[in-house]
Structure formats: structure tokens, C-alpha cells
Design a protein around this motif. Structure first.
Motif: not given
Length: 337
Positions: A145-146, A323, A244-245, A326, A160, A193-194, A190, A290
């Protein structure tokens, strides 16, 4: 007295080299494999994993360090990885660092003492300092994820920026222009990027980026509550918000409910992850999802491939980044302007 490999050799008539190859995962003829396994059952032979680990420098264990064990994104990935690794003879040691850099460092140090063969990490510490000592051993590290700038290791994450852009395009298609975002911490790749995807989508449509519509959250439920309260208070003309999460999405939904705001009629929302929670919301929440199963498979595949290579090959190879894409699961939380 416990049975030994010599007892198995006497029972099967096979050489110690063949029996040793069997226990160490080497190639053994099928008929010899059957003889060895029959002898193991008859003699009640038990492998001394500690002794074998000292001899082979392999413990058949993989360490996993995650920010929060109660995070549905983390648990779904761990479950999928464990199944695959178990089928290949590896056990996992899972450490929850409570999104604390100090605890994360202690967790890695604990796994080093346990002599794990590799580490899978969803990092909290963006500098990667907690992994430096383990990296020097030549054993594999796979990040989930990161990414960590300057740390050469494998990484599996989603696209992302595109995920955020897709969410914004959905808002634009429904006439929204005053769109807030509950972003993550600035030091997490992450989150950056979002947020970048959010900014680039606005710029593409020639809509000015308003900093007061950006809230930097902390990836917690309560942080989501604080974020939505602040955005609504400071931006009475805001018509939509992108969260975003998952934890902050839950917090944002709690926040709008407590403020008496109606999703879709008063404020449109797109959240992140957990389809079951999205279905439980009223109206059903639109979310970016995701591919946790794919992430789990890719992480397990990569670390197993690395474990099959020699230490020299692992140390010399550059890390790869997988990568994944989503999906948007449509709900009814977006109103049209």
C-alpha cells in the motif's frame, strides 16, 4: 526416545541425503516421498524446527507488520496471504504496531530476533529507518500500500492517483464543483498520491484548487468525524466530499449523521473500501474499492519468489512495484446538481 532421520533411513532403505532433501523442500522421487511420509507416520517423527533453522538459516516464517489489526483492509490482505504462504509451508507472525512508529520499530526488531525469512510491511514510518537493519541481511521485504523513498524493495499498491481522479470525475459528471477532500497524513505516500489525483482532476477541468477544501486527516474514525465537521463549518457552499480511507469514511458518515446532514440531498460523498459498510449506510454509500484479494496474491507471490532465490540474488536485485487498479462500487450517496 524420539525418532531420528537415521531411523527413517533404516525403515525406508533410503540414504540420509534423500531424506534431508525431502525435509528441506528439495526434489524427491514420488515413490521415495511416499516411503518417507509412511515412515514419519509409523515412527511418529517430529521435525525439530529450531535445529533445522539453525542449520539452514531458514525458519519457514514470514513476519507481517501492519498499522492496525482492526483495519478491514489489513485483515483481508493478511487472511489471503496467510492461506497462500501456509500452502507453501510458511507460517506468519503478525504484529500490530497501533500506527506508532516506535512500536513498528520494536516489531521489526522482534521479528529479527525470531529470525524470520522475510518481512511484509504496511509502513507507518515513511523514512524506512525501521527496516534498514533487516534490509542489510539480504532477506526480502515487501511493502503493502505504501512506498518508501530511497528503500529498494518490492511493493504492491493500487493506482492511487487514478482512484482519486475517477472519484472526482464522478462528482463532475453530476455537476459538483465545490468538492472537499479528507486526505491522509502528509508523510504517507498513499495519502500524497490520492491528494495529487484530486488536485490534477480539478486542474484538468480548470477548477481552482481551494486549500480550505482540503483537510489532512489521521486515518482514524474520530479523525474522520473531526474532518467532516471542520469542512462543513468552513465551507458552507461545499456540495460533495471525497474521503480517502475506510476509517475516516466511517467517521465522516458518523459526523454527517450527528450534524443532521442528509447524504445525497444535503451533501454528496464518496468513501474508500469496505463494501459491507457501504451497503449498511442509508443511502448506500458510493466507494472506491481496493482489490484486497489480488493484493494478497501478489504480495505472497513476490515474497515466495524472493525466498526461493539466494541471498546474493536478493541483495543485487532492484525492487519491483506492482500497481493494481481500483473499482468504483456505485451507491446512492451522490446527488445531481
Amino acid at each position: 526416545m524420539a525418532a531420528t532421520m537415521k531411523d527413517i533411513a533404516r525403515r525406508t532403505g533410503l540414504g540420509l541425503a534423500t531424506i534431508s532433501s525431502y525435509f528441506n523442500g528439495g526434489n524427491v522421487r514420488e515413490k521415495n516421498r511416499a516411503k518417507i511420509e509412511e515412515a514419519i507416520q509409523e515412527l511418529h517423527y517430529e521435525v525439530n524446527e529450531v535445529a533445522r533453522g539453525l542449520k539452514t538459516n531458514a525458519t519457514k516464517t514470514v513476519g507481517v507488520v501492519i498499522p492496525e489489526l482492526n483495519n478491514i483492509f489489513c485483515t483481508e490482505i493478511i487472511t489471503g496471504m496467510e492461506d497462500i504462504l501456509r500452502n507453501h509451508g510458511y507460517a506468519t507472525i503478525v504484529c500490530d504496531c497501533r500506527t506508532d512508529k516506535r512500536l513498528e520499530k520494536e516489531a521489526v526488531e522482534f521479528l529479527v530476533r525470531k529470525r524470520v525469512d522475510g518481512i511484509i510491511n504496511m509502513p507507518v514510518n515513511g523514512s524506512g529507518s525501521h527496516l534498514e537493519a533487516f534490509k542489510k541481511t539480504g532477506k526480502p521485504i515487501v511493502l503493502i500500500d505504501r512506498r518508501i523513498k530511497g528503500l529498494s524493495c518490492d511493493c504492491v499498491l493500487v493506482d492511487n492517483e487514478k482512484a482519486a481522479e475517477d472519484a472526482m470525475e464522478l462528482f463532475f459528471a453530476n455537476g459538483h464543483r465545490k468538492i472537499g477532500i479528507i486526505a491522509g497524513p502528509k508523510d504517507i505516500s498513499t495519502a500524497r498520491e490520492r491528494l495529487s489525483g484530486y488536485r490534477s482532476a480539478l486542474e484538468k477541468h480548470e477548477i481552482p484548487v481551494e486549500e480550505n477544501l482540503i483537510y489532512y486527516g489521521d486515518y482514524t474514525i474520530q479523525g474522520g468525524v473531526r474532518a467532516i465537521e471542520t469542512l462543513v463549518k468552513n465551507n458552507p457552499d461545499m456540495t460533495a466530499v471525497f474521503v480517502t480511507n475506510y476509517e475516516m469514511t466511517m467517521g465522516a458518515v458518523i459526523g454527517v449523521n450527528e450534524m443532521g446532514i442528509h447524504l445525497r440531498e444535503d451533501l454528496s460523498m464518496i468513501g474508500f473500501d469496505n463494501l459491507q459498510f457501504a451497503r449498511a449506510c442509508s443511502p448506500k454509500l458510493t466507494i472506491i474499492s481496493q482489490p484486497t484479494e489480488k493484493i494478497a496474491r501478489e504480495v505472497a507471490r513476490i515474497i515466495l519468489e524472493r525466498l526461493e532465490n539466494s541471498k546474493e540474488e536478493q541483495g543485487a536485485s532492484e525492487g519491483i512495484t506492482e500497481k493494481l487498479q481500483t473499482e468504483i462500487f456505485m451507491g446512492k450517496s451522490i446527488g445531481r446538481i
